[in-house]
Structure formats: C-alpha cells, structure tokens
Scaffold this motif. Structure first.
Motif, mmCIF file in Angstrom:
data_model
loop_
_atom_site.group_PDB
_atom_site.id
_atom_site.type_symbol
_atom_site.label_atom_id
_atom_site.label_comp_id
_atom_site.label_asym_id
_atom_site.label_seq_id
_atom_site.Cartn_x
_atom_site.Cartn_y
_atom_site.Cartn_z
ATOM 1 N N ILE A 20 0.839 -1.207 0.000
ATOM 2 C CA ILE A 20 0.000 0.000 0.000
ATOM 3 C C ILE A 20 0.864 1.243 0.000
ATOM 4 N N PHE A 21 1.881 1.286 0.861
ATOM 5 C CA PHE A 21 2.742 2.469 0.924
ATOM 6 C C PHE A 21 3.427 2.695 -0.424
ATOM 7 N N THR A 22 3.807 1.616 -1.086
ATOM 8 C CA THR A 22 4.429 1.747 -2.415
ATOM 9 C C THR A 22 3.435 2.355 -3.404
ATOM 10 N N GLY A 23 2.198 1.858 -3.375
ATOM 11 C CA GLY A 23 1.196 2.352 -4.310
ATOM 12 C C GLY A 23 0.850 3.812 -4.096
ATOM 13 N N PHE A 24 0.873 4.266 -2.838
ATOM 14 C CA PHE A 24 0.536 5.650 -2.529
ATOM 15 C C PHE A 24 1.769 6.535 -2.321
ATOM 16 N N LEU A 25 2.914 6.052 -2.805
ATOM 17 C CA LEU A 25 4.162 6.823 -2.842
ATOM 18 C C LEU A 25 4.621 7.271 -1.450
ATOM 19 N N ARG A 26 4.452 6.383 -0.479
ATOM 20 C CA ARG A 26 5.017 6.602 0.847
ATOM 21 C C ARG A 26 6.265 5.735 0.981
ATOM 22 N N PRO A 27 7.167 6.069 1.875
ATOM 23 C CA PRO A 27 8.343 5.213 2.068
ATOM 24 C C PRO A 27 7.921 3.778 2.391
ATOM 25 N N PRO A 28 8.480 2.790 1.695
ATOM 26 C CA PRO A 28 8.030 1.395 1.863
ATOM 27 C C PRO A 28 8.651 0.722 3.084
ATOM 28 N N VAL A 30 7.671 -0.518 7.033
ATOM 29 C CA VAL A 30 6.553 -0.792 7.931
ATOM 30 C C VAL A 30 7.101 -1.261 9.271
ATOM 31 N N SER A 31 6.816 -0.513 10.313
ATOM 32 C CA SER A 31 7.292 -0.861 11.652
ATOM 33 C C SER A 31 6.303 -1.794 12.338
ATOM 34 N N GLU A 32 6.770 -2.437 13.399
ATOM 35 C CA GLU A 32 5.885 -3.273 14.194
ATOM 36 C C GLU A 32 4.772 -2.436 14.823
ATOM 37 N N GLU A 33 5.112 -1.193 15.198
ATOM 38 C CA GLU A 33 4.117 -0.296 15.785
ATOM 39 C C GLU A 33 3.010 0.026 14.781
ATOM 40 N N GLU A 34 3.389 0.163 13.506
ATOM 41 C CA GLU A 34 2.402 0.441 12.463
ATOM 42 C C GLU A 34 1.425 -0.723 12.333
ATOM 43 N N VAL A 35 1.950 -1.926 12.301
ATOM 44 C CA VAL A 35 1.104 -3.110 12.191
ATOM 45 C C VAL A 35 0.172 -3.211 13.390
ATOM 46 N N ALA A 36 0.719 -2.976 14.588
ATOM 47 C CA ALA A 36 -0.081 -3.087 15.808
ATOM 48 C C ALA A 36 -1.214 -2.064 15.827
ATOM 49 N N PRO A 204 1.929 5.517 13.086
ATOM 50 C CA PRO A 204 3.274 6.102 13.081
ATOM 51 C C PRO A 204 3.667 6.763 11.764
ATOM 52 N N VAL A 205 3.172 6.251 10.629
ATOM 53 C CA VAL A 205 3.587 6.790 9.339
ATOM 54 C C VAL A 205 2.926 8.143 9.048
ATOM 55 N N GLU A 206 1.867 8.500 9.807
ATOM 56 C CA GLU A 206 1.127 9.730 9.549
ATOM 57 C C GLU A 206 1.468 10.789 10.586
ATOM 58 N N GLU A 207 1.805 11.971 10.111
ATOM 59 C CA GLU A 207 2.115 13.072 11.015
ATOM 60 C C GLU A 207 0.811 13.591 11.635
ATOM 61 N N TRP A 208 0.859 13.901 12.936
ATOM 62 C CA TRP A 208 -0.319 14.403 13.629
ATOM 63 C C TRP A 208 -0.075 15.816 14.143
ATOM 64 N N LYS A 209 -1.010 16.701 13.870
ATOM 65 C CA LYS A 209 -0.984 18.053 14.404
ATOM 66 C C LYS A 209 -2.288 18.278 15.149
ATOM 67 N N GLU A 210 -2.198 18.556 16.437
ATOM 68 C CA GLU A 210 -3.392 18.710 17.265
ATOM 69 C C GLU A 210 -4.219 19.901 16.784
ATOM 70 N N PRO A 211 -5.506 19.675 16.472
ATOM 71 C CA PRO A 211 -6.355 20.796 16.032
ATOM 72 C C PRO A 211 -7.013 21.490 17.221
ATOM 73 N N TYR A 212 -7.678 22.585 16.931
ATOM 74 C CA TYR A 212 -8.580 23.228 17.873
ATOM 75 C C TYR A 212 -9.980 22.671 17.638
ATOM 76 N N TYR A 213 -10.770 22.613 18.700
ATOM 77 C CA TYR A 213 -12.147 22.135 18.594
ATOM 78 C C TYR A 213 -13.080 23.200 19.166
ATOM 79 N N ILE A 214 -14.163 23.481 18.453
ATOM 80 C CA ILE A 214 -15.179 24.391 18.964
ATOM 81 C C ILE A 214 -16.547 23.722 18.849
ATOM 82 N N PHE A 215 -17.423 24.066 19.801
ATOM 83 C CA PHE A 215 -18.749 23.458 19.873
ATOM 84 C C PHE A 215 -19.793 24.556 19.992
ATOM 85 N N HIS A 216 -20.855 24.427 19.214
ATOM 86 C CA HIS A 216 -21.974 25.355 19.336
ATOM 87 C C HIS A 216 -23.040 24.720 20.212
#
Length: 413
Positions: A20-28, A30-36, A204-216
């Motif tokens: 999958i990573f190869t098909g979507f042009l991500r580094p091929p 895969v860590s154990e953490e990714e599988v888990a 692990p392969v995806e970068e995470w940036k914490e968003p802001y959340y607002i509720f009406h």
C-alpha cells in the motif's frame, strides 16, 4: 508463475502495508508499531492481496458501512479502500480480479451499494461506479468577507465553546448520527474513526498536528454543531498572515452553522480561511456579505457509489413527486443489470424486474451517479449517456431523482 489473489493472513500484514505504501508513494518501510496500530481495524476476511512469488504486489480491502440516501434512510454499503497495484504489475488485470471478488461477496452478503473515494477519476467507471457526491473547497479572505471581525458570539442565547479531543469523541458521534438521519451522502463512522480524527489513535507513518475544537450550544444547552480546525500563525514584517484550515464542520441547525463560520472568520491574526471539502451548494458563500471573497480552490468528485441491488436501492430513498418509469440498466459485471419498473410517490416507492418496454436505458455507472440526487438525467441525455425511448422520460426521471440539497460526504476512507 501466475499471480495469486486471496485474503491475507496475520503474518502478511506488514508485506501488505508495504505494498500500500508503495502504491501511494510513501516510504516502503513498515514498523511493528504500524502493524499493531492498524491490525484491530482490519477484517482479514475482507482484505485481499495479489501475490507474485510470495511478495504482495496488489492490495484491496473493504469494510462495513451505512450510507444515507435521500429521505434519511441508511442502506448497507460495501466500503472499498486501500486499493493499489504495484508499478511493476500494472495492466495485468489484478484490480479487476480483486474488485470482482469483493463485489460478488458484497452481493452475497446482501449489501445494497458499494462505495469508495476514487484517487483517480477514470478507474472505477468500468466497474459500475459513478460519482454521486462532489466536494467543493473555498478559500475566503476574511477582510473581504464582510463579517464583523469583532463578533463576540451568537445573539440568540446560544454560545460557542472551545473543547478538546476528548470532548470531540464524546459529543461528535451523537451529532453526526443526527445529521446522518437527514443528509444524503453521509457515511457511518465507528469508534476508531473518532479516535483517529481526534489523535487518540495514531498511525506512526502519519504526522499528527493537534487541532482546535469548537462546539456550538443552543440556548437550551444542546450541542448542535462542532468544528475542528488548525491554524498557521505566520507573521511577516510585524503583520499577521494567519490561515485557518477547517478539518471538519458539522451543524445540525442553521443557527449553529452560521455561528461556527462566524467564529472562524473572527479569530484574531487570521487573513484567510480554507473550508475543507463542503457540498457544492454549501451555504457559506451566500453567508458572506461579499460572496466573491470565497474563491473556489477545489471542486471535484468525492464519493462514488455502485448499486448492487437496484430494487432495494431505489425503494430505500424518497421521491418528491409521483411517477412511473421502466429503466433498462446495463451491467457488464452481471451483478444488478436488467429492466426494472419504478413506481414512486412522496408516500413511498416500489421497484421490481419487468418485461415491459423500457422508457430509459443507461449504464450501471450512470444510474449509480444519479442515485443520491446530484446528477441530472437530462444532462446525461444531452451527453448521449442516457437513451430515451419515451419522450419526456428523462425529464420525469429528473423530477423523481433530483434532491433540493446536493448530497455531501465529508469523509475520506
């Protein structure tokens, strides 16, 4: 040696993810953490791999989903994702074989439709899919928009509050369920969806940036809307150049929708707002005193559907007027083609196979594109993709199938 296509085993998940990573042009890699992290969300009975001498060179998975159709009913859908063929094995029919296996299994399970988000437009029409919900993204210059930058909250007794990911997981699902009973195109979300969207579950392969959340909250205290957004606090020459990017905005009432947008346009130091994928007929441009401040930066197909059971699909949705049509549906895959009589009215509909003469003929892909009410049979007639055997049949189909609001799918899966 022939290429084997089959479901995968636990020991092959790493190899499957690498493909999958190869098909979507991500580094091929895969860590154990990714599988888990990914394994609990995979039903291996619905995960296919194409194997050449033991190496995975093609991937395909599906999962259970519910799709909201016009009128608010929710039908069983076979949601397709993770489709790749390695660049060394293209043009060998691997996708066709995996798709045929999956759709046959979905038909056997009794799924009404199949759904997917197409990475490339030309791929899926030949399998009977059609684009049934489109998405539009705007970028809005806040200074030109004309809304009061000093806005301090709704004037109807409601309020907008900040929250966090835990609040989003606690309050978002109920709000989404309310909307899913109303807006065609919405698809179901499970617990893992909310965990990923809020950062509780991270790959692990995806970068995470914490968003802001607002509720009406309404004057009665009910949560009627939620938005998640990120902000770029960039400055140049002592001048703020900030941009807000909306990840999600759901609103169950017009008041909540207006309040959430007004909040986003009033955040200090923000010069522009990117809206994320909205319905093409979203209220946003007309919400602004100067709609020209909203510039379209993307307008493209988003949700694709494929009918697997024509009578059940057409009977599940509602119709604004009364009418009867005999529709001839060509389906080369042999899954749901045939001639059907649709008798519809605002009180309900019946659809069954018939031997009567057809009023309209069209492909399964075009019927699927019409299903949620976005596309026009009259436009497809002008393109030569619908054949009219009875004068006025396309116009009647248009009156029956079109909806007042366009379908909207805010999810990528």
């Amino acid at each position: 040696m022939s290429i084997e296509i089959r479901t995968i085993h636990d020991s092959e998940i790493s190899d499957w993810l690498r493909a999958i990573f190869t098909g979507f042009l991500r580094p091929p890699v895969v860590s154990e953490e990714e599988v888990a992290a990914r394994r609990p969300g995979m039903d291996l009975d619905r995960v296919q791999g194409a194997f050449d001498r033991g190496r995975c060179v093609g991937t395909f998975r599906s999962f259970e989903q519910r799709l909201t159709v016009p009128g608010g009913a929710r039908v069983a859908a076979d949601a397709i994702s993770g489709v790749t063929v390695s660049p060394t094995h293209r043009r060998r029919g691997l996708l066709s074989r995996m798709m045929a296996r999956d759709l046959a299994a979905a038909k056997e399970r009794g799924d009404v439709v199949a759904t997917l988000i197409a990475a490339e437009y030309p791929i899926y029409g030949r399998f009977g899919f059609g684009p049934s919900a489109w998405g539009t993204e705007w970028q809005v210059e806040t200074a030109r928009a004309g809304l009061d930058p000093r806005w301090a909250g709704p004037d109807d007794g409601g309020r907008v509050d900040l929250g966090d990911g835990a609040d989003y997981r606690a309050l978002g699902p109920e709000l989404h369920e309310r909307l899913a009973g109303e807006r065609a195109g919405l698809v179901s979300r499970d617990k893992r969806w909310w965990q990923r969207a809020s950062g509780e579950l991270r790959f692990p392969v995806e970068e995470w940036k914490e968003p802001y959340y607002i509720f009406h909250r309404s004057p009665e205290g009910r949560v009627d809307g939620v938005a998640a957004y990120s902000a770029d606090g960039h400055w140049e020459a002592k001048q703020p150049q900030g941009t807000i990017t909306v990840r999600e905005l759901l609103a169950a009432t017009p008041e909540a929708e207006r309040a959430l947008w007004h909040f986003l346009f009033s955040v200090d130091w923000v010069l522009s707002v990117r809206t994320g994928h909205r319905a093409p007929d979203d209220v946003l441009p007309l919400l602004l005193p100067d709609p020209r401040a909203a510039r379209v930066v993307s307008h493209a197909d988003l949700l694709w559907t494929r009918l697997l059971d024509v009578p059940r699909a057409l009977e599940a949705r509602t119709y604004p007027v009364s009418g009867s049509l005999v529709i001839e549906v060509q389906d080369p895959a042999g899954l749901a083609g045939g001639r059907y009589r649709l008798d519809a009215s605002p009180e309900g509909a019946s659809c069954a196979p018939t031997t009567a003469s057809a009023d309209l003929s069209l492909s399964m892909g075009d019927l699927s594109a019409l299903y949620l009410g976005d596309e026009s049979p009259v436009r497809l007639l002008a393109l030569g993709r619908v054949v009219e055997h009875r004068t006025g049949a396309a116009a009647l189909a248009d009156a029956l199938l079109r909806t007042p609001r366009k379908p909207w799918c805010p999810d990528i899966f």
